[in-house]
Design a protein around this motif. Structure first.
Motif, PDB file in Angstrom:
ATOM      1  N   UNK A  33       0.830  -1.204   0.000  1.00 14.35           N
ATOM      2  CA  UNK A  33       0.000   0.000   0.000  1.00 14.35           C
ATOM      3  C   UNK A  33       0.870   1.262   0.000  1.00 14.35           C
ATOM      4  N   UNK A  34       2.195   1.074   0.062  1.00 13.83           N
ATOM      5  CA  UNK A  34       3.112   2.214   0.112  1.00 13.83           C
ATOM      6  C   UNK A  34       3.235   2.871  -1.259  1.00 13.83           C
ATOM      7  N   UNK A  35       3.429   4.177  -1.260  1.00 15.76           N
ATOM      8  CA  UNK A  35       3.736   4.898  -2.496  1.00 15.76           C
ATOM      9  C   UNK A  35       5.163   4.546  -2.916  1.00 15.76           C
ATOM     10  N   UNK A  36       5.563   4.878  -4.142  1.00 19.65           N
ATOM     11  CA  UNK A  36       6.948   4.571  -4.549  1.00 19.65           C
ATOM     12  C   UNK A  36       8.002   5.154  -3.608  1.00 19.65           C
ATOM     13  N   UNK A  37       7.860   6.396  -3.209  1.00 24.29           N
ATOM     14  CA  UNK A  37       8.862   7.018  -2.322  1.00 24.29           C
ATOM     15  C   UNK A  37       8.785   6.423  -0.920  1.00 24.29           C
ATOM     16  N   UNK A  38       7.582   6.142  -0.427  1.00 23.79           N
ATOM     17  CA  UNK A  38       7.466   5.474   0.871  1.00 23.79           C
ATOM     18  C   UNK A  38       8.132   4.105   0.834  1.00 23.79           C
ATOM     19  N   UNK A  39       7.933   3.375  -0.253  1.00 20.07           N
ATOM     20  CA  UNK A  39       8.552   2.058  -0.403  1.00 20.07           C
ATOM     21  C   UNK A  39      10.069   2.185  -0.463  1.00 20.07           C
ATOM     22  N   UNK A  40      10.571   3.165  -1.205  1.00 21.93           N
ATOM     23  CA  UNK A  40      12.013   3.396  -1.270  1.00 21.93           C
ATOM     24  C   UNK A  40      12.573   3.667   0.120  1.00 21.93           C
ATOM     25  N   UNK A  41      11.940   4.558   0.867  1.00 23.20           N
ATOM     26  CA  UNK A  41      12.403   4.859   2.233  1.00 23.20           C
ATOM     27  C   UNK A  41      12.374   3.604   3.107  1.00 23.20           C
ATOM     28  N   UNK A  42      11.316   2.808   2.958  1.00 22.46           N
ATOM     29  CA  UNK A  42      11.165   1.578   3.735  1.00 22.46           C
ATOM     30  C   UNK A  42      12.303   0.595   3.439  1.00 22.46           C
ATOM     31  N   UNK A  43      12.599   0.365   2.152  1.00 21.45           N
ATOM     32  CA  UNK A  43      13.652  -0.595   1.825  1.00 21.45           C
ATOM     33  C   UNK A  43      15.041  -0.045   2.167  1.00 21.45           C
TER      34      UNK A  43
END
Length: 138
Positions: free
Chosen positions: A65-75
């Motif tokens: 459910x993460x946006x691309x930038x949220x996913x990038x920050x998460x990984x």
């Protein structure tokens, strides 16, 4: 919350590479993402830098459910949490790494920023090992 289909590539060439990748996948899952598919492990030589350490790589399809930038920050948080010291985009070159997680595709999105390019052109079109891993995902 909408679920987005994302293809990731994970690689490691330090320590117990398979365990590093499995731990990263566990952390991705624990972060609320659903891992729907993973490839076989593929052993490869380093690309674009010299090292005596071989890589272990996999591809994975997740739903998030993460946006691309949220996913990038998460990984990136996972990478740092697992002990990755240098990020190739920040250091200007590649080096050995405990874990590397790249976003290859995010739905059918075309996205470009200073920090992120989707789809990931090098993995899709230039790196032979990536083409092997991604053949069932793209």
């Amino acid at each position: 919350m909408s679920q987005h289909k994302v293809v990731l590539l994970l690689g490691s060439n330090l320590g117990d590479q398979k365990k590093n990748i499995e731990l990263a996948l566990q952390k991705i899952s624990e972060g609320g993402n659903y891992i729907s598919q993973i490839s076989e492990f593929l052993i490869t030589e380093p690309i674009e830098f010299v090292s005596s350490n071989i890589f272990c790589n996999i591809a994975s399809e997740i739903f998030t459910s993460l946006s691309p930038i949220q996913l990038l920050d998460f990984i990136k948080d996972i990478e740092v949490g697992m002990g990755r010291i240098k990020d190739s985009s920040a250091s200007g070159g590649y080096s050995d790494r405990i874990i590397d997680i790249d976003i290859i595709k995010y739905n059918d999105l075309i996205f470009r920023s200073e920090r992120l390019e989707i789809p990931h052109q090098k993995h899709l079109y230039e790196r032979e090992f990536s083409k092997v891993l991604l053949k069932d995902f793209i």
